[in-house]
Design a protein around this motif. Structure first.
Motif, PDB file in Angstrom:
ATOM      1  N   CYS A  74       0.830  -1.212   0.000  1.00 59.87           N
ATOM      2  CA  CYS A  74       0.000   0.000   0.000  1.00 59.87           C
ATOM      3  C   CYS A  74       0.865   1.263   0.000  1.00 59.87           C
ATOM      4  N   GLN A  75       1.959   1.235   0.734  1.00 63.01           N
ATOM      5  CA  GLN A  75       2.864   2.386   0.739  1.00 63.01           C
ATOM      6  C   GLN A  75       3.443   2.622  -0.652  1.00 63.01           C
ATOM      7  N   SER A  76       3.790   1.541  -1.344  1.00 62.45           N
ATOM      8  CA  SER A  76       4.289   1.687  -2.713  1.00 62.45           C
ATOM      9  C   SER A  76       3.236   2.322  -3.608  1.00 62.45           C
ATOM     10  N   LEU A  77       1.981   1.910  -3.422  1.00 60.82           N
ATOM     11  CA  LEU A  77       0.901   2.495  -4.210  1.00 60.82           C
ATOM     12  C   LEU A  77       0.761   3.988  -3.927  1.00 60.82           C
ATOM     13  N   GLU A  78       0.801   4.360  -2.660  1.00 57.25           N
ATOM     14  CA  GLU A  78       0.627   5.770  -2.326  1.00 57.25           C
ATOM     15  C   GLU A  78       1.802   6.605  -2.817  1.00 57.25           C
ATOM     16  N   ARG A  79       2.982   5.982  -2.926  1.00 55.03           N
ATOM     17  CA  ARG A  79       4.137   6.701  -3.490  1.00 55.03           C
ATOM     18  C   ARG A  79       3.971   6.931  -4.987  1.00 55.03           C
ATOM     19  N   GLY A  80       3.067   6.184  -5.614  1.00 53.70           N
ATOM     20  CA  GLY A  80       2.866   6.346  -7.048  1.00 53.70           C
ATOM     21  C   GLY A  80       3.395   5.213  -7.885  1.00 53.70           C
ATOM     22  N   SER A  81       3.859   4.141  -7.267  1.00 51.47           N
ATOM     23  CA  SER A  81       4.402   3.006  -8.003  1.00 51.47           C
ATOM     24  C   SER A  81       3.316   1.982  -8.269  1.00 51.47           C
ATOM     25  N   GLY A  82       3.434   1.276  -9.400  1.00 49.42           N
ATOM     26  CA  GLY A  82       2.633   0.084  -9.587  1.00 49.42           C
ATOM     27  C   GLY A  82       3.126  -0.975  -8.626  1.00 49.42           C
ATOM     28  N   VAL A  83       2.355  -2.038  -8.438  1.00 54.72           N
ATOM     29  CA  VAL A  83       2.757  -3.032  -7.459  1.00 54.72           C
ATOM     30  C   VAL A  83       2.320  -4.413  -7.905  1.00 54.72           C
ATOM     31  N   LEU A  84       3.197  -5.398  -7.661  1.00 53.96           N
ATOM     32  CA  LEU A  84       2.880  -6.808  -7.845  1.00 53.96           C
ATOM     33  C   LEU A  84       2.958  -7.465  -6.477  1.00 53.96           C
ATOM     34  N   VAL A  85       1.832  -8.026  -6.026  1.00 50.58           N
ATOM     35  CA  VAL A  85       1.762  -8.663  -4.723  1.00 50.58           C
ATOM     36  C   VAL A  85       1.573 -10.167  -4.929  1.00 50.58           C
ATOM     37  N   CYS A  86       2.510 -10.959  -4.425  1.00 48.85           N
ATOM     38  CA  CYS A  86       2.414 -12.417  -4.491  1.00 48.85           C
ATOM     39  C   CYS A  86       2.337 -12.953  -3.070  1.00 48.85           C
ATOM     40  N   ALA A  87       1.236 -13.604  -2.742  1.00 46.38           N
ATOM     41  CA  ALA A  87       1.047 -14.112  -1.381  1.00 46.38           C
ATOM     42  C   ALA A  87       0.117 -15.314  -1.437  1.00 46.38           C
ATOM     43  N   PRO A  88       0.168 -16.173  -0.416  1.00 49.44           N
ATOM     44  CA  PRO A  88      -0.674 -17.377  -0.419  1.00 49.44           C
ATOM     45  C   PRO A  88      -2.161 -17.051  -0.398  1.00 49.44           C
ATOM     46  N   THR A  89      -2.952 -18.022  -0.814  1.00 49.58           N
ATOM     47  CA  THR A  89      -4.407 -17.887  -0.742  1.00 49.58           C
ATOM     48  C   THR A  89      -4.828 -17.611   0.696  1.00 49.58           C
ATOM     49  N   GLY A  90      -5.689 -16.624   0.869  1.00 47.82           N
ATOM     50  CA  GLY A  90      -6.181 -16.302   2.200  1.00 47.82           C
ATOM     51  C   GLY A  90      -5.293 -15.372   2.994  1.00 47.82           C
ATOM     52  N   ALA A  91      -4.186 -14.903   2.384  1.00 46.25           N
ATOM     53  CA  ALA A  91      -3.265 -14.033   3.128  1.00 46.25           C
ATOM     54  C   ALA A  91      -3.766 -12.599   3.202  1.00 46.25           C
ATOM     55  N   GLY A  92      -4.724 -12.227   2.367  1.00 40.81           N
ATOM     56  CA  GLY A  92      -5.253 -10.869   2.417  1.00 40.81           C
ATOM     57  C   GLY A  92      -4.714  -9.954   1.337  1.00 40.81           C
ATOM     58  N   LYS A  93      -4.435 -10.496   0.146  1.00 39.48           N
ATOM     59  CA  LYS A  93      -3.926  -9.668  -0.970  1.00 39.48           C
ATOM     60  C   LYS A  93      -4.931  -8.616  -1.397  1.00 39.48           C
ATOM     61  N   THR A  94      -6.223  -8.968  -1.313  1.00 37.50           N
ATOM     62  CA  THR A  94      -7.237  -8.051  -1.845  1.00 37.50           C
ATOM     63  C   THR A  94      -7.278  -6.724  -1.086  1.00 37.50           C
ATOM     64  N   VAL A  95      -6.726  -6.671   0.131  1.00 31.15           N
ATOM     65  CA  VAL A  95      -6.653  -5.403   0.862  1.00 31.15           C
ATOM     66  C   VAL A  95      -5.900  -4.362   0.036  1.00 31.15           C
ATOM     67  N   VAL A  96      -4.871  -4.810  -0.678  1.00 33.09           N
ATOM     68  CA  VAL A  96      -4.086  -3.883  -1.500  1.00 33.09           C
ATOM     69  C   VAL A  96      -4.945  -3.361  -2.651  1.00 33.09           C
ATOM     70  N   GLY A  97      -5.734  -4.250  -3.255  1.00 33.92           N
ATOM     71  CA  GLY A  97      -6.641  -3.808  -4.307  1.00 33.92           C
ATOM     72  C   GLY A  97      -7.686  -2.838  -3.780  1.00 33.92           C
ATOM     73  N   GLU A  98      -8.186  -3.090  -2.574  1.00 28.92           N
ATOM     74  CA  GLU A  98      -9.178  -2.198  -1.975  1.00 28.92           C
ATOM     75  C   GLU A  98      -8.568  -0.842  -1.629  1.00 28.92           C
ATOM     76  N   PHE A  99      -7.264  -0.835  -1.330  1.00 26.66           N
ATOM     77  CA  PHE A  99      -6.609   0.448  -1.078  1.00 26.66           C
ATOM     78  C   PHE A  99      -6.533   1.272  -2.363  1.00 26.66           C
ATOM     79  N   ALA A 100      -6.354   0.606  -3.502  1.00 33.98           N
ATOM     80  CA  ALA A 100      -6.387   1.325  -4.782  1.00 33.98           C
ATOM     81  C   ALA A 100      -7.760   1.945  -4.998  1.00 33.98           C
ATOM     82  N   VAL A 101      -8.817   1.218  -4.626  1.00 33.62           N
ATOM     83  CA  VAL A 101     -10.177   1.768  -4.695  1.00 33.62           C
ATOM     84  C   VAL A 101     -10.281   2.995  -3.795  1.00 33.62           C
ATOM     85  N   HIS A 102      -9.739   2.902  -2.587  1.00 31.46           N
ATOM     86  CA  HIS A 102      -9.766   4.018  -1.646  1.00 31.46           C
ATOM     87  C   HIS A 102      -9.042   5.238  -2.224  1.00 31.46           C
ATOM     88  N   LEU A 103      -7.881   5.012  -2.839  1.00 32.16           N
ATOM     89  CA  LEU A 103      -7.125   6.127  -3.430  1.00 32.16           C
ATOM     90  C   LEU A 103      -7.930   6.801  -4.543  1.00 32.16           C
TER      91      LEU A 103
END
Length: 952
Positions: free
Chosen positions: A43-72
């Motif tokens: 999320c910090q990378s997103l707020e800095r203005g960078s694109g981001v690739l998030v790789c994490a296990p199923t159920g780890a909460g990756k979609t929070v990052v997508g929801e932060f893009a919605v918030h921005l």
């Protein structure tokens, strides 16, 4: 517990971060839980203005990052592509200092920007849409799928990736103001059928759009990120291997449950629990020895058939051990339905009276739009009985609303055990306390194949509900074919490589040429992840070529001769050796051909001479054995009394008939006495055992001998022939020659991979130009523009049908049936072709087949992937449905292996027919009459269960 000083320091750090990332601080306050480190970093990378690739296990909460893009986007915060230069604040806007000292519009005054949230499947899009509506309100969120269009102009729109791809090609006005695109489950680009769409979107998105890519853990995240940097600019990579809820692996062997690993250290080393290994080995030994074998036919020949735990017993065991809710993966639709019936027959009931009442209330509220007679056909009452007992199936053959109800009830904890195919593992939020794998083999549409580590991780990743479960559990049911060490390898391999499935298509080609031109289009294709991976794969080869080149130069220096040009001299030696080998091969081939021909002419009683081998000498033919498809192998008796078959390989010269003797009509070559008497007759012919004429040489061979003699004379006259070190030079020259040959093969491999997509694109462009979709000067014709608006796998075939008027003059039901053959694909190959409604439908399909045959021939001649053959299997069901017939009769008319067509399959394929009819209705290449008929056909199809699906 931390000290007051430590707590104060942590508070200071959070305050400092909040000042640097005000949007993230604002977003995090409303979450209700603390962000994990990887979520915060992304999320910090997103707020800095960078694109981001998030790789994490199923159920780890990756979609929070997508929801932060919605918030921005909703907050109006500047995106990372210098938005201040793109959207300037109006005069008089209140301007407040932003982090880093720049001036930025206040949240209230900033221009609102858009965020698109894309997913691979409609079910996941629907689920994400409801999640975002719950958080931000219906007026802020829209949904665009092939089935639904809700509030498409909203600042946040959830959609399938295909919808966004179509927008990009069409230059949709909806793209204006787009700041963020979230690609959820981006690892889906490896899907061999639809994955290429993701790359099209990533390549074509405007540079001003910030891309948020959410992926399961892949082993080549850095490679994927490197590609994203080349096509999208700055991209931060955030990889997390940590599961928020620990996952324990087990194996169920008969009635005993074992831990797969003794502890975490054993899991890292893939060391299977010793007790599990011992028990499975003992079980296998008992099976092989046949202990406890029941009497009966064949009982003495093989051990007892292994009978694993029954499905009701597994569910009951999980219930007793507190491991429900559970998902039990069975890689068969029929298996899932059968499992529910088995549990019902066993009397399982996992729900309380209160839960049963709530389940019935939810179900009845969701099926009110489906006619009562259709509910009976769909097996509604049996399905409801299972739900009320806490049991359900989940697979693609179910009616979509039934699947949605199962998902809702499972998430709410009302359904306790779901028997599912692997389609459930793709993105849909249905976490469980436990996941059970009945087998480790699945049918992939072509063959039964083992699960990959990535698939295993995706499936078992559903186990462990964040915020609910302390730990998750994955259980593999053991069978004699299941090696615990293989399971350990699957469970311990947390990652898998992401491989591109991208390839150019006809629709893509005309859209690219029409948008950017032919040459820039080639460059765009070469920027795909597929080409990026192909190019990377040749880096090692290219380095080897460079090393070989340097070595070749060193060998050349060693081979240099002060007497003269040793390369020239060595070339003469190579030419002589090559000609001698060719002459030997030619002679061998000619000798074999002559031997074959001579053996084929032999008759019973012919006396011949076998010139070589252990059976050399005179022999009489007992059976010529001609007329077969293989080499002639006559049965002979030698004068040494050996009887057997000889082959052309036994003859260095053609077999020549030297004499003839009488062979008794019923001669038995297995009789020693008979062999003795006949062998004596062979010897009595007076022929020489070893003599005979030699085969003459052909003029060509004599001429080749002469040329070799000339080369030898030239060799001896060369100055380097007199060099005392010539053989040493020759050894170095031979090494160089061999290395040059190897290096040339490497260069060809490099050339074959580099630019491979561009070459395919060139072939597609040539075919489209020949067929009139592109002009000779590289422009797009009217036919090409029509093709560019056809979004289906058989795009070119559909375009040809429109141009030739194949579907003109059909009624609405006939049109639905005729177009179904280009979208439908049976799940398995059928032995016989499905029948068709007679008359206009059959005629239209016959014309479609002719066009497909022409296209297939064109593609084969140009080395292109062949368009799939039309499939008749859905013509009768959609024809009857569009004519208004009952659902029961329609499903019974489906061309299936195992009886009638499942309702879910019918709805899915009917929606695809409707989608194509919609394209025809809007097509500039269709006649006015056809467009009108297509709209009538859509109305005829969208009734009953389809009407519900269209409005859901």
């Amino acid at each position: 517990m931390s000290s007051p000083a430590e707590r104060y320091a942590a508070a200071r750090r959070r305050a400092a971060q909040a000042s640097q990332f005000p949007a993230l601080d604002e977003f995090a306050r409303d979450l209700g839980f603390d962000l994990d480190d990887f979520q915060r970093e992304a999320c910090q990378s997103l707020e800095r203005g960078s694109g981001v690739l998030v790789c994490a296990p199923t159920g780890a909460g990756k979609t929070v990052v997508g929801e932060f893009a919605v918030h921005l986007a909703l907050r109006g915060a500047p995106a990372g592509r210098s938005p201040a230069r793109e959207v300037a604040p109006d005069a008089g806007d209140e301007v407040v200092p932003a982090a880093g000292g720049e001036a930025a519009p206040s949240p209230a005054a900033a221009t609102r920007r858009k965020c698109f949230y894309t997913t691979p499947i409609k079910a996941l899009s629907n689920q994400k849409y409801h999640d975002l509506v719950d958080r931000y309100g219906a007026e802020q969120v829209g949904l665009l799928t092939g089935d639904n269009a809700i509030n498409g102009d909203a600042p946040v729109v959830v959609m399938t990736t295909e919808v966004l791809r179509n927008m990009l090609y069409a230059g949709s006005a909806t793209l204006e103001g787009l700041a963020y695109v979230v690609m959820d489950e981006v690892h889906y680009l490896a899907d061999r059928f639809r994955g290429g769409v993701w790359e099209e979107v990533i390549i074509h998105l405007p540079a001003s759009v910030t891309l948020v890519s959410l992926s399961a853990t892949v082993s080549n995240a850095e490679e994927f990120a490197d590609w994203l940097v080349t096509v999208r600019g700055e991209t931060a990579v955030v990889v997390s291997e940590h599961r928020p809820v620990p996952l324990w692996q087990h194996m169920l062997v008969g009635k005993r449950m074992f831990d797969l690993f003794h502890d975490a250290d054993a899991a890292r080393k893939h060391d299977v629990h010793p007790e599990l290994l011992r028990y499975t080995r003992d079980t296998m030994r008992r099976l092989e020895l046949g202990e406890g074998r029941s009497a009966g036919p064949g009982a003495g020949r093989r051990g007892p058939r292994w009978r694993g735990p029954m499905r009701p017993d597994i569910v009951d065991r999980l219930d007793r051990e507190g491991l429900l809710p559970a998902i039990l993966f069975i890689f068969s639709r029929a298996g899932c339905a059968a499992a529910v019936q088995q549990c019902l027959a066993a009397g399982l009931r996992l729900t309380s009276p209160e839960e049963r009442a709530e389940i019935r209330r939810v179900v009845e509220s969701r099926v009110t739009a489906i006619p009562g007679e259709d509910l009976t056909v769909l097996g509604y009452w049996e399905w409801l009985d299972g739900l009320e007992r806490g049991l359900a199936a989940h697979h693609a053959g179910m009616l979509p609303v039934f699947k949605e109800v199962v998902e809702e009830l499972f998430v709410r904890g009302l359904v306790k055990a779901v028997f599912a195919t692997e389609t459930l593992a793709l993105g849909i939020n249905m976490p469980a306390r436990c996941v059970v794998l009945e087998r480790l083999v699945k049918f992939n549409g072509e063959a039964h194949v083992d699960l990959t580590p990535g698939e295993y991780t995706q499936l078992t990743g559903r186990a462990g509900r964040r915020g609910i479960d302390v730990e998750g559990h994955a259980v593999v049911v053991w069978s004699p074919e299941t090696d615990p060490r293989h399971v350990a390898g699957l469970a311990s391999t947390r990652t898998y490589p992401l491989r591109s499935s991208f390839r150019p298509s006809y629709n893509m080609a005309v859209n690219l040429v029409g948008t950017v031109g032919a040459e820039p289009a080639r460059a765009l294709l070469e920027s795909s992840f597929a080409q990026f991976q192909a190019d990377r794969s040749v880096v090692g080869l290219a380095r080897q070529v460079q090393r070989n080149t340097e070595t070749i130069e060193a060998y050349g220096a060693e081979a240099a001769c002060h007497h003269g040009d040793f390369d020239e001299y060595f070339a003469l030696r190579v030419a002589i050796a090559d000609r001698e080998r060719a002459l030997a091969r030619q002679g061998q081939s000619q000798r074999k051909a002559a031997a074959v021909a001579s053996l084929e002419r032999l008759r019973v009683g012919d006396v011949i001479r076998v010139p070589s081998g252990r059976r050399a000498g005179l022999a009489v033919v007992l059976d010529p054995a001609t007329g077969g498809f293989g080499e002639p192998r006559p049965l002979v008796l030698t004068q040494d009394r050996w009887a057997g078959r000889v082959s052309p390989g036994d003859f260095t010269t053609p077999a020549e008939v030297l004499a003839r003797i009488r062979v008794p009509k019923h001669f038995n070559h297995r009789s020693p006495a008979a062999r003795r008497d006949l062998a004596a007759e062979v010897s009595g012919t007076g022929l020489d055992r070893h003599g005979g004429r030699r085969g003459g040489r052909s003029r060509q061979a004599v001429g080749e001998d002469h040329r070799i003699s000339q080369l030898r004379t030239e060799l001896r006259r060369h100055p380097c022939h007199a060099c005392a070190d010539r053989e040493e030079h020759a050894r170095w020259a031979e090494r160089r020659r061999r290395l040059e040959k190897d290096t040339e093969e490497l260069r060809q491999r490099v050339a074959g991979r580099t630019g491979s997509l561009a070459r395919t694109f060139d072939r597609i462009v040539a075919l489209l130009t020949a067929r009139g979709y592109l002009s000779a000067d590289g422009g797009v014709t009217d036919a090409g523009r029509m093709l560019g608006r056809i979004w289906t796998e058989a795009d070119l075939l559909v375009a040809e049908c429109l141009r030739r008027g194949v579907w003109d003059g059909l009624s609405p039901a006939e049109l639905a049936a005729a177009v179904s053959v280009v979208v439908f694909e049976a799940r398995r190959d059928l032995d016989e072709r499905a029948s068709l409604p007679r008359g206009p439908v059959a005629d239209a399909v016959e014309e479609t087949l002719k066009l497909w045959s022409e296209i297939e021939s064109d593609e084969a001649n140009r080395g292109l992937a062949v368009t799939r053959e039309p499939d008749f299997g859905f013509a009768w069901p959609i024809y009857r449905w569009a004519r208004g017939e009952a659902l029961a009769k329609v499903l019974a008319s489906g061309h299936q292996i195992d009886g009638e067509m499942p309702a879910g399959d019918f709805v899915r394929w009917a929606r695809q027919v409707v989608d194509l009819l919609g394209q025809l209705a809007d097509s500039g290449g269709a006649s006015t009459e056809l467009r009108s008929t297509a709209r009538q056909a859509i109305a005829a199809v969208n009734r009953g269960v389809l009407a519900y699906h269209a409005s859901a």
